[in-house]
Design a protein around this motif. Structure first.
Motif, PDB file in Angstrom:
ATOM      1  N   UNK A 108       0.715  -1.322   0.035  1.00  0.00           N
ATOM      2  CA  UNK A 108      -0.208   0.042   0.048  1.00  0.00           C
ATOM      3  C   UNK A 108       0.760   1.242   0.001  1.00  0.00           C
ATOM      4  N   UNK A 109       2.081   1.380   0.229  1.00  0.00           N
ATOM      5  CA  UNK A 109       2.885   2.389   0.606  1.00  0.00           C
ATOM      6  C   UNK A 109       3.757   2.777  -0.634  1.00  0.00           C
ATOM      7  N   UNK A 110       3.155   4.165  -1.095  1.00  0.00           N
ATOM      8  CA  UNK A 110       3.905   4.489  -2.423  1.00  0.00           C
ATOM      9  C   UNK A 110       5.288   4.513  -2.385  1.00  0.00           C
ATOM     10  N   UNK A 111       5.886   5.087  -1.369  1.00  0.00           N
ATOM     11  CA  UNK A 111       7.416   5.348  -1.353  1.00  0.00           C
ATOM     12  C   UNK A 111       8.002   4.046  -0.943  1.00  0.00           C
ATOM     13  N   UNK A 112       7.470   2.957  -0.645  1.00  0.00           N
ATOM     14  CA  UNK A 112       8.025   1.630  -0.377  1.00  0.00           C
ATOM     15  C   UNK A 112       8.039   0.675  -1.422  1.00  0.00           C
ATOM     16  N   UNK A 113       7.339   1.145  -2.521  1.00  0.00           N
ATOM     17  CA  UNK A 113       7.114   0.145  -3.679  1.00  0.00           C
ATOM     18  C   UNK A 113       8.439  -0.393  -4.189  1.00  0.00           C
ATOM     19  N   UNK A 114       8.683  -1.596  -4.657  1.00  0.00           N
ATOM     20  CA  UNK A 114      10.047  -2.126  -5.034  1.00  0.00           C
ATOM     21  C   UNK A 114      11.156  -2.120  -4.105  1.00  0.00           C
ATOM     22  N   UNK A 115      10.871  -1.902  -2.736  1.00  0.00           N
ATOM     23  CA  UNK A 115      11.957  -2.082  -1.952  1.00  0.00           C
ATOM     24  C   UNK A 115      11.530  -3.162  -0.726  1.00  0.00           C
ATOM     25  N   UNK A 116      12.718  -3.463  -0.079  1.00  0.00           N
ATOM     26  CA  UNK A 116      12.599  -4.351   0.793  1.00  0.00           C
ATOM     27  C   UNK A 116      11.853  -3.524   2.197  1.00  0.00           C
ATOM     28  N   UNK A 117      10.836  -4.156   2.493  1.00  0.00           N
ATOM     29  CA  UNK A 117      10.116  -3.444   3.728  1.00  0.00           C
ATOM     30  C   UNK A 117      10.563  -3.658   5.162  1.00  0.00           C
ATOM     31  N   UNK A 118      11.912  -3.582   5.174  1.00  0.00           N
ATOM     32  CA  UNK A 118      12.732  -3.586   6.779  1.00  0.00           C
ATOM     33  C   UNK A 118      12.501  -2.261   7.271  1.00  0.00           C
ATOM     34  N   UNK A 119      12.594  -2.260   8.697  1.00  0.00           N
ATOM     35  CA  UNK A 119      12.503  -1.159   9.258  1.00  0.00           C
ATOM     36  C   UNK A 119      13.817  -0.292   9.060  1.00  0.00           C
ATOM     37  N   UNK A 120      14.868  -0.644   8.496  1.00  0.00           N
ATOM     38  CA  UNK A 120      15.899   0.151   8.028  1.00  0.00           C
ATOM     39  C   UNK A 120      15.576   1.035   6.719  1.00  0.00           C
TER      40      UNK A 120
END
Length: 137
Positions: free
Chosen positions: A86-98
């Motif tokens: 759902x999160x636009x700025x996390x698209x295509x990125x590892x969803x780690x806290x880092x």
């Protein structure tokens, strides 16, 4: 120079996995965080800004403005969402806290700069025992 920190909270689900790896490999590397049915956290976000006090207002930054920037740019996008989907700025990125901490910093830094302050750091707490601090490059 003075530092001011604003805390916000959000709840979000995610999973750590690589689609190019097998389920076994994901489980080996990411453990239960690779659960195909996701898992969630109640995050705490600390945004610390720095700069000089404006002699006219006595403020470094108007905290109402800082709150609004954080809510619109970050919290509204993450709260009660699936970080992987759902999160636009996390698209295509590892969803780690880092990675989330770095992306949040990158989003907020220019918005805070427009208000005459400098983003000093992001602290993102995933659990009461685990947190990330990012100070930019």
């Amino acid at each position: 120079m003075i530092h001011i920190t604003r805390r916000e909270r959000f709840s979000a689900a995610h999973k750590l996995y690589r689609s190019d790896w097998s389920m076994d490999k994901n489980l080996e590397v990411f453990g239960k965080c690779s659960n195909p049915n996701w898992h969630g956290h109640n995050y705490e976000l600390f945004v610390t800004v720095k700069g000089d006090i404006n002699p006219e207002t006595g403020f470094l930054i108007d905290l109402r403005v800082l709150k609004e920037i954080i809510l619109v740019e970050v919290i509204d996008k993450l709260d009660h969402r699936n970080v992987n989907i759902d999160v636009d700025f996390m698209q295509g990125k590892m969803a780690s806290t880092e990675v989330m901490a770095v992306e949040i910093f990158n989003i907020l830094a220019p918005k805070i700069q427009e208000e005459g302050a400098t983003l000093h750091s992001i602290k993102l707490c995933e659990t009461e025992n685990n947190f990330i601090e990012y100070f930019g490059k």
